[in-house]
Design a protein around this motif. Structure first.
Motif, PDB file in Angstrom:
ATOM      1  N   SER A  99      -6.084   1.790  -6.197  1.00 26.39           N
ATOM      2  CA  SER A  99      -7.240   0.904  -6.052  1.00 26.39           C
ATOM      3  C   SER A  99      -6.879  -0.283  -5.172  1.00 26.39           C
ATOM      4  O   SER A  99      -5.707  -0.649  -5.037  1.00 26.39           O
ATOM      5  N   VAL A 100      -7.908  -0.886  -4.581  1.00 29.19           N
ATOM      6  CA  VAL A 100      -7.706  -2.083  -3.764  1.00 29.19           C
ATOM      7  C   VAL A 100      -7.102  -3.200  -4.611  1.00 29.19           C
ATOM      8  O   VAL A 100      -6.224  -3.942  -4.155  1.00 29.19           O
ATOM      9  N   ALA A 143       0.832  -1.205   0.000  1.00 29.77           N
ATOM     10  CA  ALA A 143       0.000   0.000   0.000  1.00 29.77           C
ATOM     11  C   ALA A 143       0.864   1.251   0.000  1.00 29.77           C
ATOM     12  O   ALA A 143       0.555   2.226  -0.704  1.00 29.77           O
ATOM     13  N   VAL A 196      -7.259  -7.795   1.562  1.00 30.44           N
ATOM     14  CA  VAL A 196      -7.294  -6.387   1.970  1.00 30.44           C
ATOM     15  C   VAL A 196      -8.517  -6.132   2.840  1.00 30.44           C
ATOM     16  O   VAL A 196      -8.422  -5.545   3.925  1.00 30.44           O
ATOM     17  N   ILE A 246      -3.333  -2.679  -4.954  1.00 25.41           N
ATOM     18  CA  ILE A 246      -2.626  -2.934  -3.701  1.00 25.41           C
ATOM     19  C   ILE A 246      -2.522  -4.433  -3.450  1.00 25.41           C
ATOM     20  O   ILE A 246      -1.457  -4.949  -3.098  1.00 25.41           O
ATOM     21  N   LYS A 260      -9.890   0.494   1.427  1.00 24.34           N
ATOM     22  CA  LYS A 260      -8.735   1.321   1.077  1.00 24.34           C
ATOM     23  C   LYS A 260      -8.491   2.426   2.096  1.00 24.34           C
ATOM     24  O   LYS A 260      -7.345   2.668   2.508  1.00 24.34           O
ATOM     25  N   GLU A 261      -9.553   3.110   2.507  1.00 23.78           N
ATOM     26  CA  GLU A 261      -9.379   4.224   3.437  1.00 23.78           C
ATOM     27  C   GLU A 261      -8.850   3.744   4.783  1.00 23.78           C
ATOM     28  O   GLU A 261      -7.952   4.357   5.371  1.00 23.78           O
TER      29      GLU A 261
END
Length: 200
Positions: free
Chosen positions: A34-35, A21, A49, A38, A56-57
């Motif tokens: 984007s997820v 990340a 994830v 990552i 993501k946040e």
């Protein structure tokens, strides 16, 4: 080679996701990352994830918290092992490392702050996660100041000072000499010790 326990495997997955990340966010920013990217960079599925961080946040907030904790740990080591003059130089070196070498940190932090302001539901989560490094710093200051009752306020000022000087050095390196953060800390704590008014 022995097999990892479930807890060890989970910790390794988490560490690899955070490392990936950091690279992806540095390249593309919070909005552009984007997820999927990552997860691919870490060598895992998207589900890894979400199961470890929720999204993501949340992953980004955890990354900021981990970096902040690392720096507080460094600060604790400096206080434990260095004489005052050496500690001032070492603290200043932290600003230099973040501003000059960890070049993605300040822009990413600023980007997420703006993102959270525009999405208030994230601000509470961000504040909650960042309390841990602030509390660690408060404990460190409480052990090294004559008036532990001021430690909470002092930790807030130190964090704001650190973040501000990092951004200033990125913008205008000449305005933040190598020794400035150490000197500013000395001025801050000297002034706090001379101030007889107790915190409200």
């Amino acid at each position: 080679m022995s097999r990892l326990s479930r807890a060890e495997a989970k910790a390794l997955t988490r560490e690899r996701l955070l490392d990936a990340a950091a690279r992806v966010f540095a390249q593309k920013g919070l909005a552009g990352a984007s997820v999927d990217e990552i997860a691919e960079a870490a060598g895992y599925s998207i589900g890894a994830v979400y199961s470890n961080f929720g999204g993501k946040e949340q992953l980004f907030v955890e990354l900021l918290k981990e970096r902040a904790n690392d720096r507080v740990t460094r600060a604790a080591e400096i206080v434990a092992d260095a004489a005052p003059a050496e500690a001032q130089r070492a603290f200043s070196q932290l600003v230099i490392e973040v501003a000059d070498k960890d070049a993605d940190f300040a822009p990413l932090q600023a980007e997420f702050w703006l993102y959270a302001v525009r999405n208030p539901e994230l601000m509470d989560a961000y504040a909650e996660r960042m309390r841990e490094p602030r509390d660690l710093l408060t404990e460190l200051i409480a052990r090294s100041t004559p008036d532990p009752g001021r430690a909470g306020e002092l930790s807030t000022i130190v964090i704001a000072l650190f973040q501000g000087l990092v951004r200033m050095r990125r913008l205008d390196p000449a305005s933040v000499p190598d020794e400035l953060f150490g000197r500013a800390l000395r001025w801050l704590f000297t002034g706090a010790e001379a101030d007889e008014e107790p915190p409200s």
